[in-house]
Design a protein around this motif. Structure first.
Motif, PDB file in Angstrom:
ATOM      1  N   LEU A  12       0.836  -1.201   0.000  1.00  9.59           N
ATOM      2  CA  LEU A  12       0.000   0.000   0.000  1.00  9.59           C
ATOM      3  C   LEU A  12       0.873   1.255   0.000  1.00  9.59           C
ATOM      4  CD1 LEU A  12      -2.840   1.311   0.281  1.00  9.59           C
ATOM      5  CD2 LEU A  12      -2.463   1.252   2.757  1.00  9.59           C
ATOM      6  N   ASN A  13       1.878   1.288   0.858  1.00  9.68           N
ATOM      7  CA  ASN A  13       2.745   2.469   0.938  1.00  9.68           C
ATOM      8  C   ASN A  13       3.480   2.721  -0.371  1.00  9.68           C
ATOM      9  OD1 ASN A  13       2.046   2.959   3.608  1.00  9.68           O
ATOM     10  ND2 ASN A  13       3.747   1.771   4.441  1.00  9.68           N
ATOM     11  N   PHE A  14       3.991   1.653  -0.986  1.00  6.17           N
ATOM     12  CA  PHE A  14       4.675   1.809  -2.271  1.00  6.17           C
ATOM     13  C   PHE A  14       3.717   2.346  -3.338  1.00  6.17           C
ATOM     14  CE2 PHE A  14       7.784  -1.697  -0.926  1.00  6.17           C
ATOM     15  CZ  PHE A  14       8.788  -0.786  -0.637  1.00  6.17           C
ATOM     16  N   ALA A  15       2.501   1.817  -3.343  1.00  3.08           N
ATOM     17  CA  ALA A  15       1.512   2.219  -4.347  1.00  3.08           C
ATOM     18  C   ALA A  15       1.116   3.683  -4.190  1.00  3.08           C
ATOM     19  CB  ALA A  15       0.287   1.324  -4.254  1.00  3.08           C
ATOM     20  N   LEU A  16       0.938   4.116  -2.950  1.00  2.76           N
ATOM     21  CA  LEU A  16       0.535   5.500  -2.708  1.00  2.76           C
ATOM     22  C   LEU A  16       1.635   6.481  -3.108  1.00  2.76           C
ATOM     23  CD1 LEU A  16      -1.311   5.221   0.743  1.00  2.76           C
ATOM     24  CD2 LEU A  16      -2.315   5.388  -1.545  1.00  2.76           C
ATOM     25  N   ASN A  70      15.571 -20.118  -1.991  1.00  2.00           N
ATOM     26  CA  ASN A  70      14.120 -20.115  -1.781  1.00  2.00           C
ATOM     27  C   ASN A  70      13.755 -20.205  -0.304  1.00  2.00           C
ATOM     28  OD1 ASN A  70      13.280 -19.960  -4.495  1.00  2.00           O
ATOM     29  ND2 ASN A  70      13.712 -22.137  -4.774  1.00  2.00           N
ATOM     30  N   TYR A  71      14.705 -20.620   0.522  1.00  2.00           N
ATOM     31  CA  TYR A  71      14.443 -20.785   1.953  1.00  2.00           C
ATOM     32  C   TYR A  71      15.202 -19.775   2.806  1.00  2.00           C
ATOM     33  CZ  TYR A  71      12.354 -24.955   0.123  1.00  2.00           C
ATOM     34  OH  TYR A  71      11.554 -25.803  -0.605  1.00  2.00           O
ATOM     35  N   LYS A  72      15.833 -18.832   2.151  1.00  2.00           N
ATOM     36  CA  LYS A  72      16.479 -17.726   2.859  1.00  2.00           C
ATOM     37  C   LYS A  72      15.397 -16.717   3.247  1.00  2.00           C
ATOM     38  CE  LYS A  72      19.801 -13.965   2.176  1.00  2.00           C
ATOM     39  NZ  LYS A  72      20.760 -13.341   1.223  1.00  2.00           N
ATOM     40  N   PRO A  73      15.368 -16.249   4.504  1.00  2.00           N
ATOM     41  CA  PRO A  73      14.337 -15.281   4.900  1.00  2.00           C
ATOM     42  C   PRO A  73      14.332 -14.070   3.981  1.00  2.00           C
ATOM     43  CG  PRO A  73      15.476 -16.094   6.833  1.00  2.00           C
ATOM     44  CD  PRO A  73      16.235 -16.631   5.649  1.00  2.00           C
ATOM     45  N   ILE A  74      13.149 -13.672   3.571  1.00  2.00           N
ATOM     46  CA  ILE A  74      13.010 -12.512   2.696  1.00  2.00           C
ATOM     47  C   ILE A  74      12.070 -11.509   3.354  1.00  2.00           C
ATOM     48  CG2 ILE A  74      11.126 -13.611   1.385  1.00  2.00           C
ATOM     49  CD1 ILE A  74      12.188 -12.076  -1.096  1.00  2.00           C
ATOM     50  N   GLU A  75      12.453 -10.257   3.324  1.00  2.00           N
ATOM     51  CA  GLU A  75      11.652  -9.214   3.950  1.00  2.00           C
ATOM     52  C   GLU A  75      10.305  -9.060   3.247  1.00  2.00           C
ATOM     53  OE1 GLU A  75      12.285  -7.290   6.560  1.00  2.00           O
ATOM     54  OE2 GLU A  75      14.313  -8.022   6.975  1.00  2.00           O
ATOM     55  N   GLY A  76       9.241  -8.887   4.051  1.00  2.00           N
ATOM     56  CA  GLY A  76       7.925  -8.650   3.473  1.00  2.00           C
ATOM     57  C   GLY A  76       7.936  -7.429   2.578  1.00  2.00           C
ATOM     58  N   GLU A  77       8.739  -6.444   2.942  1.00  2.00           N
ATOM     59  CA  GLU A  77       8.862  -5.223   2.148  1.00  2.00           C
ATOM     60  C   GLU A  77       9.405  -5.529   0.756  1.00  2.00           C
ATOM     61  OE1 GLU A  77      10.899  -0.759   2.507  1.00  2.00           O
ATOM     62  OE2 GLU A  77      11.332  -2.323   3.994  1.00  2.00           O
ATOM     63  N   LYS A  78      10.355  -6.461   0.674  1.00  2.00           N
ATOM     64  CA  LYS A  78      10.944  -6.813  -0.620  1.00  2.00           C
ATOM     65  C   LYS A  78       9.947  -7.555  -1.492  1.00  2.00           C
ATOM     66  CE  LYS A  78      15.740  -6.929   0.976  1.00  2.00           C
ATOM     67  NZ  LYS A  78      16.970  -7.750   1.139  1.00  2.00           N
ATOM     68  N   MET A  87       6.268  -7.371  -6.155  1.00  2.00           N
ATOM     69  CA  MET A  87       4.903  -7.475  -6.669  1.00  2.00           C
ATOM     70  C   MET A  87       4.514  -6.239  -7.463  1.00  2.00           C
ATOM     71  SD  MET A  87       2.777  -9.117  -3.455  1.00  2.00           S
ATOM     72  CE  MET A  87       1.247  -9.405  -4.348  1.00  2.00           C
ATOM     73  N   LEU A  88       4.741  -5.077  -6.873  1.00  2.00           N
ATOM     74  CA  LEU A  88       4.339  -3.842  -7.547  1.00  2.00           C
ATOM     75  C   LEU A  88       5.185  -3.603  -8.791  1.00  2.00           C
ATOM     76  CD1 LEU A  88       2.387  -1.473  -7.375  1.00  2.00           C
ATOM     77  CD2 LEU A  88       4.136  -0.198  -6.130  1.00  2.00           C
ATOM     78  N   GLY A  89       6.485  -3.878  -8.689  1.00  2.00           N
ATOM     79  CA  GLY A  89       7.353  -3.697  -9.846  1.00  2.00           C
ATOM     80  C   GLY A  89       6.944  -4.574 -11.014  1.00  2.00           C
ATOM     81  N   LEU A 109      15.447 -10.362  -8.917  1.00  2.00           N
ATOM     82  CA  LEU A 109      14.856  -9.148  -9.462  1.00  2.00           C
ATOM     83  C   LEU A 109      15.450  -7.899  -8.851  1.00  2.00           C
ATOM     84  CD1 LEU A 109      11.058 -10.122  -9.508  1.00  2.00           C
ATOM     85  CD2 LEU A 109      12.543  -9.774 -11.490  1.00  2.00           C
ATOM     86  N   GLN A 110      16.027  -8.022  -7.667  1.00  2.00           N
ATOM     87  CA  GLN A 110      16.509  -6.838  -6.952  1.00  2.00           C
ATOM     88  C   GLN A 110      17.978  -6.566  -7.181  1.00  2.00           C
ATOM     89  OE1 GLN A 110      15.318  -7.991  -3.043  1.00  2.00           O
ATOM     90  NE2 GLN A 110      13.225  -7.275  -3.310  1.00  2.00           N
ATOM     91  N   LYS A 111      18.611  -7.352  -8.043  1.00  2.00           N
ATOM     92  CA  LYS A 111      20.033  -7.120  -8.304  1.00  2.00           C
ATOM     93  C   LYS A 111      20.214  -6.010  -9.323  1.00  2.00           C
ATOM     94  CE  LYS A 111      21.583 -11.771  -7.138  1.00  2.00           C
ATOM     95  NZ  LYS A 111      22.242 -13.001  -7.633  1.00  2.00           N
TER      96      LYS A 111
END
Length: 224
Positions: free
Chosen positions: A21-25, A185-193, A198-200, A222-224
């Protein structure tokens, strides 16, 4: 991408949803953001329209100004929080699928749904089985494209911390230097990432077709 992009989000109060939501706004590429929640959001923006409903029903009259073509579903729970297998299924399968159907009925063409690594209708785990059944049912609704985000352990601050995720994160941090290839695939990933990915993807690939899945490894890429 259209210069007038309207989106709708179900689950804006969760770990991934509130970042989304914050990214979208803040995005100049998005003109209207519709949010479906059970309680009012602590957010204010001229582009935000809040839909408050205990059953997460979409008010069609509220989307007439700019019907959203992109939808995001970040709903989900755990067996412990739900209290029973039936209650978990009611949220992770039934509620998510019904929300997707409502989005389709108001004109959403592309939907992005948070699922989980290992989701499969034939999984032995009840949680993963519900996620797999959800993916199967949403894939058959008729969207032009469906994208399932399949993260592994999620990292980040929740309103209600999940002890199982905290434990997995602690264990995973010890082995993070060894996590390469498929193990990413099993490395913790931030919800923010996850929200950022998703938005990108939605803004870059809004003309895509078919069913797509992105695991944590793909999202890290995707973030590299």
């Amino acid at each position: 991408m259209s210069n007038s992009t309207s989106i709708i989000i179900a689950g804006s109060t969760g770990l991934i949803g509130h970042h989304l939501l914050n990214f979208a706004l803040k995005s100049d590429d998005i003109t209207h953001v519709y949010s479906i929640t059970r309680r009012p959001l602590d957010a204010s923006s001229s582009k935000l329209v809040q839909m408050i409903d205990s059953e997460l029903k979409i008010n069609k009259e509220q989307v007439q100004e700019a019907s959203p073509t992109i939808g995001f579903i970040t709903l989900g729970t755990t067996l412990k929080k739900a209290g029973s297998k039936a209650a978990l299924k009611a949220i992770d399968l039934t509620l998510v699928v019904n929300t997707a159907k409502e989005m389709y009925n108001i004109g959403v063409k592309h939907v992005y749904v948070v699922s989980c690594i290992g989701a499969s209708p034939s999984a032995l785990s009840h949680y993963l089985k519900c996620k797999g059944q959800m993916e199967t049912e949403i894939s058959c609704i008729g969207f032009e494209s469906v994208t399932f985000m399949q993260p592994g352990p999620l990292a980040g601050d929740r309103d209600e911390p999940r002890k199982d995720e905290v434990l997995l994160q602690a264990v995973a941090r010890v082995f993070t230097p060894l996590m390469k290839g498929f193990l990413l695939n099993y490395k913790p990933i931030e919800g923010e990432k996850v929200a950022q990915c998703m938005l990108g993807l939605a803004l870059e690939n809004n003309q895509q077709r078919g069913i797509h899945r992105y695991t944590s490894k793909a999202m890290f890429g995707l973030q590299k």
